[in-house]
Scaffold this active site. Structure first.
Site, PDB file in Angstrom:
ATOM      1  CG  HIS A 119       4.986 -10.708  10.907  1.00 47.05           C
ATOM      2  ND1 HIS A 119       5.985 -11.238  12.177  1.00 47.05           N
ATOM      3  CD2 HIS A 119       5.401 -10.474  10.454  1.00 47.05           C
ATOM      4  CE1 HIS A 119       6.474 -11.525  11.065  1.00 47.05           C
ATOM      5  NE2 HIS A 119       6.901 -11.521  10.492  1.00 47.05           N
ATOM      6  CB  CYS A 127     -13.053  -8.440   4.674  1.00 46.12           C
ATOM      7  SG  CYS A 127     -14.133  -9.876   3.148  1.00 46.12           S
ATOM      8  CB  SER A 189      13.445 -17.707  17.561  1.00 50.75           C
ATOM      9  OG  SER A 189      12.481 -17.316  17.110  1.00 50.75           O
TER      10      SER A 189
END
Ligand code: BV8
Length: 244
Positions: A119, A127, A189
């Site tokens: 992630h 940008c 989780s």
């Protein structure tokens, strides 16, 4: 903490160990987990709503400042024994693939040699329009700062909900889930996709699945072992028991 003998044997004989970590492994470093990443200043916002392109386009200043707050917080914390145990583990097994959902860079800070960041990373900026990493810009006081090349907004180099994960990182993570013989799901989780599919994929292909989490998750029933406790305690104890 008693470590099951079969798990210790599986650790010692593993040919390819895969690990997926989530925000829980950074909790003992003082980094709020994703769902409570809104402690204090951000208590009134839903992270799921903030970590999206739409939120940024609607209020780029708010989203930029949320990440700037998290970046400042992460810059003041250090890895905890859970991070260090995984760095140590990489030296003890023939092959360890470490995949993280975290964007805090703490695995790298703890010395893990290779970290697959599904992630992105809070420490990198890109940008918004060109989607390419920007290493420097002129601070004008404007928030968010502007891209020095095209004048568009700058944004954190993290994967927002609804955005595709980095292709190479995801491919490497899936390959590890398919090829490993032992898979640890630590401090997550196990809800957010496609990361949450990795431990299930490993178990479906015959890997032994271990979950490290003080709470049960949707993954717990599929785990061969659920080590209920904080990663900063459970992981060092497990390594000490496997390699006394
Ligand atoms: C995608 C970076 C497709 C940003 C994050 C509708 C619309 C759009 C998409 C979807 C949709 N429905 C479903 C989806 C898919 C969506 C998704 O999964 N949604 C969920 C809500 C169901 N996924 C996506 O959108 C992904 N992209 O699908 O793209 C696509 C394909 C091609 C082209 C275009 C698009 C992108 C998902 C990535 C989002 N970004 N982070 C940021 O950080 O701001 S997600 C973020 O939350 C984290 O990175 C992490 O992945 C996730 C969950 O957090 P956890 O790490 O698990 O932390 P959490 O707080 O939840 O839990 C902590 C755990 O630790 C707890 O269990 C706790 O008990 C435990 N714990 C606490 N203390 C300790 C501990 N454990 C051990 N020790 C302790 N001491």
């Amino acid at each position: 903490m008693n470590s099951p003998a079969p798990l210790l044997a599986a650790l010692r004989t593993s040919r390819h160990l895969a690990v997926l970590t989530g925000a829980g492994i950074s909790a003992e470093s003082g980094v709020p987990t994703f769902r409570d990443a809104l402690a204090g200043l951000w208590a009134r916002y839903d992270p799921m709503a903030l970590a999206t392109r739409a939120a940024f386009q609607r209020d780029p200043k708010l989203v930029w400042e949320w990440y700037a707050w998290r970046r400042r917080l992460v810059s003041q914390v250090t890895p905890n024994p859970g991070h260090y145990a995984l760095a140590d583990l990489a030296q003890r097994v023939p092959r360890l693939t470490l995949v993280t959902q975290n964007v805090d860079g703490l695995h790298q800070a703890a010395g893990s040699p290779e970290v697959i960041e599904l992630h992105g990373n809070l420490g990198r900026v890109k940008c918004f329009d060109e989607d390419r990493i920007i290493n420097g810009w002129t601070e004008t006081g404007e928030v968010p700062p502007r891209c020095p090349d095209c004048g568009g907004w700058l944004r954190p180099d993290v994967v927002w909900f609804g955005e595709a994960l980095p292709r190479a990182a995801l491919a490497a993570a899936f390959a590890a889930a398919e090829g490993c013989d032992l898979f640890f799901s630590i401090g997550t989780s196990a809800v957010v996709e496609p990361a949450a599919s990795l431990p299930r994929m490993a178990a479906e292909r015959g890997a032994l699945l271990v979950e490290v989490n003080p709470e049960t998750t949707p993954l717990s029933d599929a785990a061969s072992w659920s080590l209920c406790g904080p990663a900063g305690l459970v992981l060092p104890a497990l390594l000490a028991a496997a390699w006394p």
